[in-house]
Design a protein around this motif. Structure first.
Motif, PDB file in Angstrom:
ATOM      1  N   LYS A   9      38.658  84.516   8.145  1.00 26.81           N
ATOM      2  CA  LYS A   9      38.702  83.081   7.856  1.00 26.81           C
ATOM      3  C   LYS A   9      38.139  82.777   6.465  1.00 26.81           C
ATOM      4  O   LYS A   9      38.564  81.819   5.810  1.00 26.81           O
ATOM      5  N   GLN A  10      37.197  83.569   6.009  1.00 23.13           N
ATOM      6  CA  GLN A  10      36.719  83.397   4.643  1.00 23.13           C
ATOM      7  C   GLN A  10      37.839  83.669   3.647  1.00 23.13           C
ATOM      8  O   GLN A  10      38.023  82.934   2.664  1.00 23.13           O
ATOM      9  N   ARG A  11      38.596  84.726   3.903  1.00 18.39           N
ATOM     10  CA  ARG A  11      39.712  85.059   3.014  1.00 18.39           C
ATOM     11  C   ARG A  11      40.779  83.967   3.054  1.00 18.39           C
ATOM     12  O   ARG A  11      41.362  83.622   2.010  1.00 18.39           O
ATOM     13  N   ALA A  12      41.006  83.418   4.232  1.00 18.79           N
ATOM     14  CA  ALA A  12      41.973  82.334   4.353  1.00 18.79           C
ATOM     15  C   ALA A  12      41.540  81.123   3.532  1.00 18.79           C
ATOM     16  O   ALA A  12      42.342  80.532   2.796  1.00 18.79           O
ATOM     17  N   PHE A  13      40.277  80.752   3.633  1.00 15.02           N
ATOM     18  CA  PHE A  13      39.774  79.596   2.886  1.00 15.02           C
ATOM     19  C   PHE A  13      39.856  79.828   1.383  1.00 15.02           C
ATOM     20  O   PHE A  13      40.154  78.910   0.621  1.00 15.02           O
ATOM     21  N   ASP A  14      39.575  81.053   0.942  1.00 16.70           N
ATOM     22  CA  ASP A  14      39.679  81.355  -0.487  1.00 16.70           C
ATOM     23  C   ASP A  14      41.104  81.133  -0.985  1.00 16.70           C
ATOM     24  O   ASP A  14      41.330  80.473  -2.005  1.00 16.70           O
ATOM     25  N   VAL A  15      42.077  81.687  -0.278  1.00 15.47           N
ATOM     26  CA  VAL A  15      43.480  81.575  -0.700  1.00 15.47           C
ATOM     27  C   VAL A  15      43.924  80.109  -0.701  1.00 15.47           C
ATOM     28  O   VAL A  15      44.571  79.644  -1.654  1.00 15.47           O
ATOM     29  N   VAL A  53      45.205  78.031  -4.062  1.00 18.24           N
ATOM     30  CA  VAL A  53      46.533  77.418  -4.134  1.00 18.24           C
ATOM     31  C   VAL A  53      46.409  75.913  -4.366  1.00 18.24           C
ATOM     32  O   VAL A  53      47.102  75.338  -5.214  1.00 18.24           O
ATOM     33  N   TYR A  54      45.518  75.273  -3.627  1.00 20.22           N
ATOM     34  CA  TYR A  54      45.284  73.842  -3.830  1.00 20.22           C
ATOM     35  C   TYR A  54      44.734  73.577  -5.233  1.00 20.22           C
ATOM     36  O   TYR A  54      45.112  72.593  -5.896  1.00 20.22           O
ATOM     37  N   GLY A  55      43.872  74.463  -5.709  1.00 16.97           N
ATOM     38  CA  GLY A  55      43.224  74.270  -7.000  1.00 16.97           C
ATOM     39  C   GLY A  55      44.182  74.235  -8.171  1.00 16.97           C
ATOM     40  O   GLY A  55      43.850  73.703  -9.232  1.00 16.97           O
ATOM     41  N   LYS A  56      45.380  74.797  -8.001  1.00 20.34           N
ATOM     42  CA  LYS A  56      46.370  74.740  -9.076  1.00 20.34           C
ATOM     43  C   LYS A  56      46.717  73.289  -9.409  1.00 20.34           C
ATOM     44  O   LYS A  56      46.965  72.952 -10.566  1.00 20.34           O
ATOM     45  N   MET A 109      48.451  68.284  -0.287  1.00 18.61           N
ATOM     46  CA  MET A 109      47.874  69.617  -0.148  1.00 18.61           C
ATOM     47  C   MET A 109      46.388  69.539   0.155  1.00 18.61           C
ATOM     48  O   MET A 109      45.857  70.327   0.945  1.00 18.61           O
ATOM     49  N   ARG A 110      45.696  68.585  -0.428  1.00 18.86           N
ATOM     50  CA  ARG A 110      44.269  68.422  -0.145  1.00 18.86           C
ATOM     51  C   ARG A 110      44.056  68.083   1.326  1.00 18.86           C
ATOM     52  O   ARG A 110      43.162  68.639   1.984  1.00 18.86           O
ATOM     53  N   ALA A 111      44.897  67.192   1.847  1.00 15.64           N
ATOM     54  CA  ALA A 111      44.780  66.811   3.250  1.00 15.64           C
ATOM     55  C   ALA A 111      45.049  68.008   4.158  1.00 15.64           C
ATOM     56  O   ALA A 111      44.366  68.203   5.173  1.00 15.64           O
ATOM     57  N   ALA A 112      46.049  68.829   3.780  1.00 15.39           N
ATOM     58  CA  ALA A 112      46.364  70.010   4.577  1.00 15.39           C
ATOM     59  C   ALA A 112      45.217  71.016   4.528  1.00 15.39           C
ATOM     60  O   ALA A 112      44.867  71.621   5.547  1.00 15.39           O
ATOM     61  N   LYS A 133      42.080  70.340   3.975  1.00 13.82           N
ATOM     62  CA  LYS A 133      40.972  69.768   4.751  1.00 13.82           C
ATOM     63  C   LYS A 133      41.224  69.952   6.241  1.00 13.82           C
ATOM     64  O   LYS A 133      40.310  70.286   7.011  1.00 13.82           O
ATOM     65  N   ALA A 134      42.474  69.734   6.660  1.00 14.86           N
ATOM     66  CA  ALA A 134      42.822  69.903   8.074  1.00 14.86           C
ATOM     67  C   ALA A 134      42.647  71.360   8.509  1.00 14.86           C
ATOM     68  O   ALA A 134      42.349  71.631   9.680  1.00 14.86           O
ATOM     69  N   ALA A 135      42.838  72.281   7.566  1.00 11.24           N
ATOM     70  CA  ALA A 135      42.663  73.702   7.879  1.00 11.24           C
ATOM     71  C   ALA A 135      41.191  74.076   8.021  1.00 11.24           C
ATOM     72  O   ALA A 135      40.879  75.177   8.479  1.00 11.24           O
ATOM     73  N   GLY A 136      40.291  73.170   7.611  1.00 10.66           N
ATOM     74  CA  GLY A 136      38.867  73.410   7.792  1.00 10.66           C
ATOM     75  C   GLY A 136      38.067  73.549   6.517  1.00 10.66           C
ATOM     76  O   GLY A 136      36.851  73.751   6.571  1.00 10.66           O
ATOM     77  N   LEU A 137      38.717  73.450   5.361  1.00 15.99           N
ATOM     78  CA  LEU A 137      37.990  73.566   4.104  1.00 15.99           C
ATOM     79  C   LEU A 137      37.124  72.326   3.900  1.00 15.99           C
ATOM     80  O   LEU A 137      37.624  71.210   3.928  1.00 15.99           O
ATOM     81  N   PRO A 138      35.814  72.490   3.703  1.00 13.64           N
ATOM     82  CA  PRO A 138      34.929  71.327   3.565  1.00 13.64           C
ATOM     83  C   PRO A 138      35.144  70.608   2.234  1.00 13.64           C
ATOM     84  O   PRO A 138      35.598  71.199   1.253  1.00 13.64           O
ATOM     85  N   GLU A 139      34.792  69.331   2.211  1.00 14.73           N
ATOM     86  CA  GLU A 139      34.972  68.515   1.004  1.00 14.73           C
ATOM     87  C   GLU A 139      34.234  69.125  -0.191  1.00 14.73           C
ATOM     88  O   GLU A 139      34.726  69.097  -1.319  1.00 14.73           O
ATOM     89  N   SER A 140      33.058  69.676   0.054  1.00 13.32           N
ATOM     90  CA  SER A 140      32.273  70.244  -1.043  1.00 13.32           C
ATOM     91  C   SER A 140      33.014  71.389  -1.722  1.00 13.32           C
ATOM     92  O   SER A 140      32.932  71.562  -2.949  1.00 13.32           O
ATOM     93  N   ARG A 141      33.742  72.190  -0.949  1.00 20.03           N
ATOM     94  CA  ARG A 141      34.542  73.284  -1.528  1.00 20.03           C
ATOM     95  C   ARG A 141      35.806  72.731  -2.168  1.00 20.03           C
ATOM     96  O   ARG A 141      36.215  73.180  -3.249  1.00 20.03           O
ATOM     97  N   LEU A 142      36.447  71.773  -1.514  1.00 17.13           N
ATOM     98  CA  LEU A 142      37.666  71.181  -2.059  1.00 17.13           C
ATOM     99  C   LEU A 142      37.434  70.615  -3.457  1.00 17.13           C
ATOM    100  O   LEU A 142      38.284  70.746  -4.337  1.00 17.13           O
ATOM    101  N   ASP A 143      36.274  70.022  -3.660  1.00 12.27           N
ATOM    102  CA  ASP A 143      35.966  69.422  -4.959  1.00 12.27           C
ATOM    103  C   ASP A 143      35.835  70.469  -6.067  1.00 12.27           C
ATOM    104  O   ASP A 143      35.937  70.127  -7.249  1.00 12.27           O
ATOM    105  N   ARG A 144      35.613  71.721  -5.696  1.00  7.28           N
ATOM    106  CA  ARG A 144      35.444  72.782  -6.698  1.00  7.28           C
ATOM    107  C   ARG A 144      36.689  73.640  -6.881  1.00  7.28           C
ATOM    108  O   ARG A 144      36.719  74.510  -7.746  1.00  7.28           O
ATOM    109  N   CYS A 145      37.719  73.411  -6.060  1.00  5.59           N
ATOM    110  CA  CYS A 145      38.877  74.310  -6.064  1.00  5.59           C
ATOM    111  C   CYS A 145      39.626  74.298  -7.394  1.00  5.59           C
ATOM    112  O   CYS A 145      40.144  75.331  -7.830  1.00  5.59           O
TER     113      CYS A 145
END
Length: 298
Positions: free
Chosen positions: A233-239, A243-246, A253-256, A258-270
């Motif tokens: 699951k760590q590898r999944a979150f990284d990938v 992809v979102y970070g592009k 994509m951000r909503a997807a 987030k729905a997959a479990g990526l926390p907002e704090s990580r999303l903001d850094r992607c």
């Protein structure tokens, strides 16, 4: 239905869909997307890992073979007939300079579901059992065979590039600095993103495999935590993050993610993570690309 036929069934869907055309990802040269004007913080470890900028002399090619199988003969035949991996070889040889030939062998592995690069034998092995394992998993994730078949080939393309990364690190001496498994996931995701929308989808199907198939066997015992591979699951979150970070402005994509479990704090850094990865791999791979290949925008 026995397990081997699950993989054959999904691969047959792929073959039917690809009749008269190409299934999966393809590329001609590795072209970089224009980088937005954002601050890049690669960190000291990344800066020290850039290695030599001298061009690698091209002394070999990628060479793929499909060994016959006994127990999984139908899977072997289907993979060979599909040609998705064989079709990638001319483009890989057109892009990458290799110090020596790199054999890539699809074979039966006495029941072991694995894909690996062997530094002693200097070859990549992708086991038919690993394809069967992923196919069985995707058949439980997706209700439609078409969706499962697409996910199977896409995820296998990602793992193909992951092992390619290990081989290039060793044969061509790419100094990645970080953990080898993290670097190989980065390398595969970097190439997938460069392949455009199809490649990004392939990377996300690999994330599904990490989370919904490989990650199901994760535990917190010493053997798992001490393994060189991060948790599935760590590898999944990284990938997903890369992809979102592009395109961090992509709200869908951000909503997807987030729905997959990526926390907002990580999303903001992607976005920053992707730009750091993009810059780092452009520099790392530049000496290993042939003169006619390019990592800069046209």
């Amino acid at each position: 239905m026995s397990k081997p036929y699950t993989a054959v069934r999904l691969l047959s869907i792929v073959l039917a869909s690809a009749a008269g055309g190409h299934w999966g990802c393809s590329f001609t040269t590795i072209n970089a997307a224009p980088a937005p004007n954002t601050a890049l913080n690669d960190g000291a470890s990344a800066q020290s890992a850039l290695g030599s900028r001298e061009k690698i002399a091209d002394g070999g090619d990628f060479k793929v073979t499909y060994a016959p199988a006994k127990k999984l003969a139908e899977i072997a035949e289907a993979v060979n007939e599909m040609k998705a991996f064989s079709d990638l070889i001319p483009d890989l040889n057109g892009n990458f300079a290799l110090a020596e030939d790199l054999p890539i062998v699809f074979k039966e592995c006495d029941g072991r579901a694995n894909a690996s690069y062997d530094p002693k034998e200097r070859k990549i092995t992708i086991c038919y059992e690993f394809i069967q394992y992923l196919a069985n998993g995707f058949s439980k994730v997706y209700e439609k065979d078409q969706d499962g078949g697409e996910a199977l080939v896409n995820a296998m393309t990602f793992f193909f590039f992951h092992e390619l990364g290990h081989a290039l690190f060793h044969i061509d001496g790419i100094l990645v600095g970080a953990r080898q498994e993290d670097a190989a996931d980065e390398f595969a995701t970097f190439l997938m993103i460069r392949l455009g929308d199809d490649g990004e989808l392939a990377a996300l199907h690999a994330a599904v495999a990490f989370s919904r198939i490989i990650g199901l066997t994760d535990s917190l015992d010493s053997a798992t935590l001490g393994d060189e591979h991060p948790l599935g699951k760590q590898r999944a979150f990284d990938v997903i993050c890369w992809v979102y970070g592009k395109d961090p402005e992509d709200r869908q994509m951000r909503a997807a993610a987030k729905a997959a479990g990526l926390p907002e704090s990580r999303l903001d850094r992607c976005g920053e993570e992707y730009q750091s990865m993009n810059k780092r791999w452009d520099k790392l791979l530049e000496p290993h690309l042939k003169q006619e290949a390019s990592t800069t925008p046209e």
